[in-house]
Scaffold this motif. Structure first.
Motif, PDB file in Angstrom:
ATOM      1  N   GLU A  41       0.703  -1.257   0.143  1.00 59.62           N
ATOM      2  CA  GLU A  41       0.068   0.033   0.158  1.00 59.62           C
ATOM      3  C   GLU A  41       0.879   1.362  -0.027  1.00 59.62           C
ATOM      4  N   THR A  42       0.500   2.433  -0.506  1.00 61.02           N
ATOM      5  CA  THR A  42       0.973   3.639  -0.500  1.00 61.02           C
ATOM      6  C   THR A  42       0.806   4.336   0.609  1.00 61.02           C
ATOM      7  N   PHE A  43       1.864   4.843   1.412  1.00 61.23           N
ATOM      8  CA  PHE A  43       1.667   5.595   2.484  1.00 61.23           C
ATOM      9  C   PHE A  43       0.918   6.909   2.432  1.00 61.23           C
ATOM     10  N   GLY A  44      -0.074   7.282   2.999  1.00 57.13           N
ATOM     11  CA  GLY A  44      -0.968   8.439   2.818  1.00 57.13           C
ATOM     12  C   GLY A  44      -2.389   8.646   3.832  1.00 57.13           C
ATOM     13  N   PHE A  45      -2.817   9.482   3.910  1.00 56.88           N
ATOM     14  CA  PHE A  45      -3.937   9.819   4.465  1.00 56.88           C
ATOM     15  C   PHE A  45      -5.181   9.152   3.925  1.00 56.88           C
ATOM     16  N   LYS A  46      -5.899   8.075   4.629  1.00 55.24           N
ATOM     17  CA  LYS A  46      -6.664   7.089   3.980  1.00 55.24           C
ATOM     18  C   LYS A  46      -8.219   7.418   4.264  1.00 55.24           C
ATOM     19  N   ILE A  47      -8.416   7.852   5.473  1.00 53.45           N
ATOM     20  CA  ILE A  47      -9.915   8.556   5.867  1.00 53.45           C
ATOM     21  C   ILE A  47      -9.500   9.830   6.170  1.00 53.45           C
ATOM     22  N   VAL A  48      -9.917  10.861   5.173  1.00 56.61           N
ATOM     23  CA  VAL A  48      -9.165  12.311   5.102  1.00 56.61           C
ATOM     24  C   VAL A  48      -9.531  12.832   6.378  1.00 56.61           C
ATOM     25  N   MET A  49     -10.851  13.179   6.846  1.00 57.84           N
ATOM     26  CA  MET A  49     -11.195  14.000   7.948  1.00 57.84           C
ATOM     27  C   MET A  49     -10.457  13.519   9.298  1.00 57.84           C
ATOM     28  N   ALA A 108      -1.589 -10.909   8.867  1.00 54.58           N
ATOM     29  CA  ALA A 108      -0.615 -10.477   7.776  1.00 54.58           C
ATOM     30  C   ALA A 108      -1.477 -10.530   6.396  1.00 54.58           C
ATOM     31  N   GLY A 109      -2.675 -11.404   6.737  1.00 58.78           N
ATOM     32  CA  GLY A 109      -3.248 -11.730   5.431  1.00 58.78           C
ATOM     33  C   GLY A 109      -4.631 -10.855   5.387  1.00 58.78           C
ATOM     34  N   LEU A 110      -4.533  -9.768   6.242  1.00 62.85           N
ATOM     35  CA  LEU A 110      -5.827  -8.897   6.319  1.00 62.85           C
ATOM     36  C   LEU A 110      -5.607  -7.860   5.518  1.00 62.85           C
ATOM     37  N   PRO A 111      -6.225  -7.472   4.422  1.00 63.12           N
ATOM     38  CA  PRO A 111      -5.882  -6.200   3.655  1.00 63.12           C
ATOM     39  C   PRO A 111      -6.104  -4.969   4.284  1.00 63.12           C
ATOM     40  N   LEU A 112      -7.267  -5.050   5.220  1.00 57.32           N
ATOM     41  CA  LEU A 112      -7.830  -3.808   5.947  1.00 57.32           C
ATOM     42  C   LEU A 112      -6.590  -3.228   6.922  1.00 57.32           C
ATOM     43  N   LEU A 113      -6.031  -4.320   7.474  1.00 62.81           N
ATOM     44  CA  LEU A 113      -4.853  -3.815   8.409  1.00 62.81           C
ATOM     45  C   LEU A 113      -3.870  -3.139   7.669  1.00 62.81           C
ATOM     46  N   ALA A 114      -3.494  -3.769   6.440  1.00 59.90           N
ATOM     47  CA  ALA A 114      -2.458  -3.257   5.599  1.00 59.90           C
ATOM     48  C   ALA A 114      -2.953  -1.625   5.143  1.00 59.90           C
ATOM     49  N   PRO A 127      -2.425 -10.352  -3.680  1.00 55.19           N
ATOM     50  CA  PRO A 127      -2.949  -9.970  -4.783  1.00 55.19           C
ATOM     51  C   PRO A 127      -3.884  -8.647  -4.420  1.00 55.19           C
ATOM     52  N   SER A 128      -4.762  -9.237  -3.378  1.00 52.42           N
ATOM     53  CA  SER A 128      -5.674  -7.869  -3.145  1.00 52.42           C
ATOM     54  C   SER A 128      -5.105  -6.626  -2.694  1.00 52.42           C
ATOM     55  N   MET A 129      -3.918  -6.725  -1.713  1.00 54.79           N
ATOM     56  CA  MET A 129      -3.295  -5.708  -1.340  1.00 54.79           C
ATOM     57  C   MET A 129      -2.820  -4.929  -2.402  1.00 54.79           C
ATOM     58  N   TYR A 145     -10.243  -1.962  -3.661  1.00 56.86           N
ATOM     59  CA  TYR A 145     -11.067  -1.809  -2.645  1.00 56.86           C
ATOM     60  C   TYR A 145     -10.982  -0.299  -2.089  1.00 56.86           C
ATOM     61  N   SER A 146     -10.004   0.451  -2.399  1.00 59.09           N
ATOM     62  CA  SER A 146      -9.864   1.684  -2.058  1.00 59.09           C
ATOM     63  C   SER A 146     -10.107   2.988  -3.160  1.00 59.09           C
ATOM     64  N   GLN A 147     -10.160   2.271  -4.178  1.00 62.13           N
ATOM     65  CA  GLN A 147      -9.946   3.320  -5.441  1.00 62.13           C
ATOM     66  C   GLN A 147     -11.244   4.055  -5.397  1.00 62.13           C
TER      67      GLN A 147
END
Length: 623
Positions: free
Chosen positions: A96-104, A203-209, A457-459, A464-466
């Motif tokens: 994942e790219t480092f960045g602000f994911k949930i903006v507010m 480690a296999g949880l994309p939401l955690l990543a 592959p999902s990460m 899911y974040s696009q």
């Protein structure tokens, strides 16, 4: 329970002092201090309350673990488990790219950490500007979000200098800490391989990543839940004041991570009371006696929900009239199932974790009921997980009755992380009930296979974040900031806190075209900024292709704009940065420099006096 069993507590002066401290904290937190004074108190003293609690927590940790730390030798370290944790953490961080994911949420937290760093106040900056080379926060407001996460980020700022990226450094470190704690929990519950299983499941949880590479407080929340649970087990084992202090102050800090994290004070209190009644005495050190007084800023800060009706954000879901109701439960349950078992392209889930967790939870519930009948014979970790199972259940029930508790919503699904932690704890607690070691090994193989075949592959795709446009626009803005050779520019943007948190002057659209319009004219006439940019989003009509400004982005016809940069970050939208060329009143330009030639005084004192007067007016005019 009878009168004889209560006698030791009635006769214990420290128990009475703790009761008095608790009552005083309740009076101060809920009754004695008026609303407005409460907000001022938290903004001025909140940082120092958290600092004192954190210092006591670290000291108590050292007291309870000092002997083990001194005896630690590299030859006794389980390097295979260390490797599992290291590889698991790397997998979570590299895709994942480092960045602000949930903006507010994340920008508000960063802004609060900025004020904590610069002047040790608890404020989210609303106005800030560079004044003669120093960025100064000119105005701010107290945010509703708890203080522990921005406090930790502010400590990083103090140690390394202010950088917005410090929030990503903290979450990256917390990722490895969390996996290490999960490994320790699994090892204590079911052995070495179970620790690896817990690491593999997370480690296999994309939401955690997704959250590990963001700027939110979700990782800290998970770390503090597991830390508090393990310290509870430590307290059951040691039953001394040092372990109790570490346990209680861990819970106190946990309660200040997320809004609903205060729930975890319930299992903590139940576990402490169980130990006291089992031992027939209260074990209270002075820090624990006065701990309630270190929490008075929490209910005082919560007054925001009374003062600002919008703080509940009920308007974000049409038809919602109350934050919590049982009528929300059926719909939220269906959304939760959709998240747990949705497609990888749509939801950052782990099918292995979801399946194993959903199968294990009913058996874990039966195990908890069984253990409650014979707690005295259980291991310390078994006792702690039994009480914390109550916390996991209450937390899940609360979210299911929340008006916006849809786990499959792109903004809300992070709230499922504690529930998924509870599911993993359930798996690790149930595994020892199987006599054959092949069971846990088989689950580990399945978890690793699921990680490689589906999660990685999902990460990597993170489809899911696009759909979350605000996150993409925030990354787009940060790219723009990084590309500017100078930082003496002003931005008009409704998300002005983002720019201010990056030490760039900014003001919202409503302020620019309203009360600060005259100030903008003054600043443009005096060339106070190298440039003034305007951020806007256009919605595109799919039939005609015509572009319409998003509500709240229109400055009006008097503001003359020139497109500087634009990009289609999502279908049927156009994100644009424009340069503000001038402000007009009809056909008359208001921002051209004054044509009158002003004579400069020859006397240096007069020049200095004029300069000071100009500077004072300049500061007043800043947006």
């Amino acid at each position: 329970m009878n009168r004889d069993s209560l006698a030791p507590f009635v006769q214990d002066r420290r128990a009475w002092l703790f009761l008095l401290s608790s009552v005083l904290a309740l009076v101060l937190g809920f009754v004695a201090i008026p609303d407005q004074q409460a907000i001022v108190f938290v903004s001025k003293a909140g940082f120092w309350f958290v600092l004192l609690a954190f210092a006591i927590f670290l000291h108590a940790l050292w007291q309870t673990w000092a002997d083990e730390i001194r005896e630690l030798c590299w030859r006794t370290v389980d390097w295979t488990s260390v490797a599992f944790v290291g590889v698991g953490g790397v997998i979570l961080l590299v895709h994942e790219t480092f960045g602000f994911k949930i903006v507010m949420d994340e920008i508000m937290l960063l802004g609060t950490s900025m004020s904590m760093h610069l002047d040790k106040t608890v404020l989210t900056p609303m106005r800030g500007s560079d004044i003669q080379g120093t960025f100064v926060i000119l105005d701010g407001m107290l945010d509703k979000r708890p203080l522990f996460f921005p406090f930790l980020v502010s400590l990083l700022h103090d140690l390394t200098g202010y950088r917005p990226a410090n929030v990503f450094i903290l979450n990256s470190a917390l990722t490895f800490v969390f996996l290490g704690l999960v490994n320790a929990t699994g090892r204590l519950l079911a052995g070495r391989v179970a620790g690896w299983l817990g690491v593999a499941l997370f480690a296999g949880l994309p939401l955690l990543a997704h959250n590990a590479t963001g700027g939110g407080f979700e990782l800290l929340n998970l770390v503090m839940i597991v830390t508090t649970m393990l310290l509870g087990a430590r307290y059951v084992e040691k039953m001394d004041t040092a372990s109790l202090t570490a346990f209680c102050f861990s819970a106190l800090l946990l309660a200040q991570v997320r809004y609903e994290s205060v729930i975890w004070l319930l299992p903590v209190a139940l576990l402490v009371l169980w130990v006291w009644f089992r031992e027939g005495r209260a074990m209270l050190g002075w820090p624990v006696i006065f701990a309630p007084l270190l929490m008075i800023h929490y209910p005082l800060q919560h007054r925001i929900f009374d003062l600002r009706v919008s703080a509940w954000e009920l308007g974000s879901k049409p038809g919602a009239t109350t934050p919590f109701a049982l009528s929300y439960v059926p719909d939220n349950i269906s959304h939760a199932l959709n998240y747990f078992f949705g497609k990888a392209a749509e939801q950052p889930n782990s099918l292995v974790l979801s399946l194993c967790g959903c199968l294990a939870v009913p058996f874990f519930a039966l195990l908890v009921v069984k253990r409650l009948r014979s707690l005295a014979t259980e291991s310390p970790t078994g006792v702690a997980t039994t009480f914390f199972a109550i916390g996991f259940a209450v937390q899940f029930a609360l979210l299911m009755s929340y008006f916006f508790g849809q786990f499959d919503n792109i903004v809300i699904r992070r709230l499922s992380l504690p529930t998924q932690l509870g599911m993993v704890v359930a798996v690790l607690a149930v595994v020892p009930q199987f006599s054959k070691p092949a069971v846990v090994r088989g689950l580990l193989v399945i978890a690793v296979f699921g990680l490689l075949a589906r999660s990685v592959p999902s990460m990597a795709a993170h489809a899911y974040s696009q759909e979350y446009l605000p996150g993409k626009e925030t990354a787009w803005r940060r790219e723009f900031m990084a590309g500017q050779p100078r930082r003496d520019y002003l931005v008009i943007d409704n998300d002005s806190i983002l720019w201010i948190a990056h030490k760039i002057s900014a003001t919202p659209v409503l302020q620019a075209k309203g009360p600060r319009r005259a100030a903008l004219i003054f600043l443009m006439r005096n060339r106070a900024f190298a440039d003034i940019f305007v951020f806007q989003r256009f919605n595109i009509d799919p039939d005609t292709g015509s572009k319409t400004l998003r509500d709240g982005d229109d400055l009006g016809l008097d503001f003359v704009l020139e497109t500087f940069r634009e990009e289609r970050l999502q279908t049927l939208t156009l994100t644009r940065l424009s340069r503000l060329k001038e402000i007009k009143d009809g056909a008359v330009s208001l921002t051209e420099p004054d044509a009158v030639v002003h004579v400069v005084a020859k006397d240096r004192a007069e020049i200095e006096k004029a300069r000071q007067a100009y500077l004072e007016n300049f500061v007043k005019m800043l947006p």
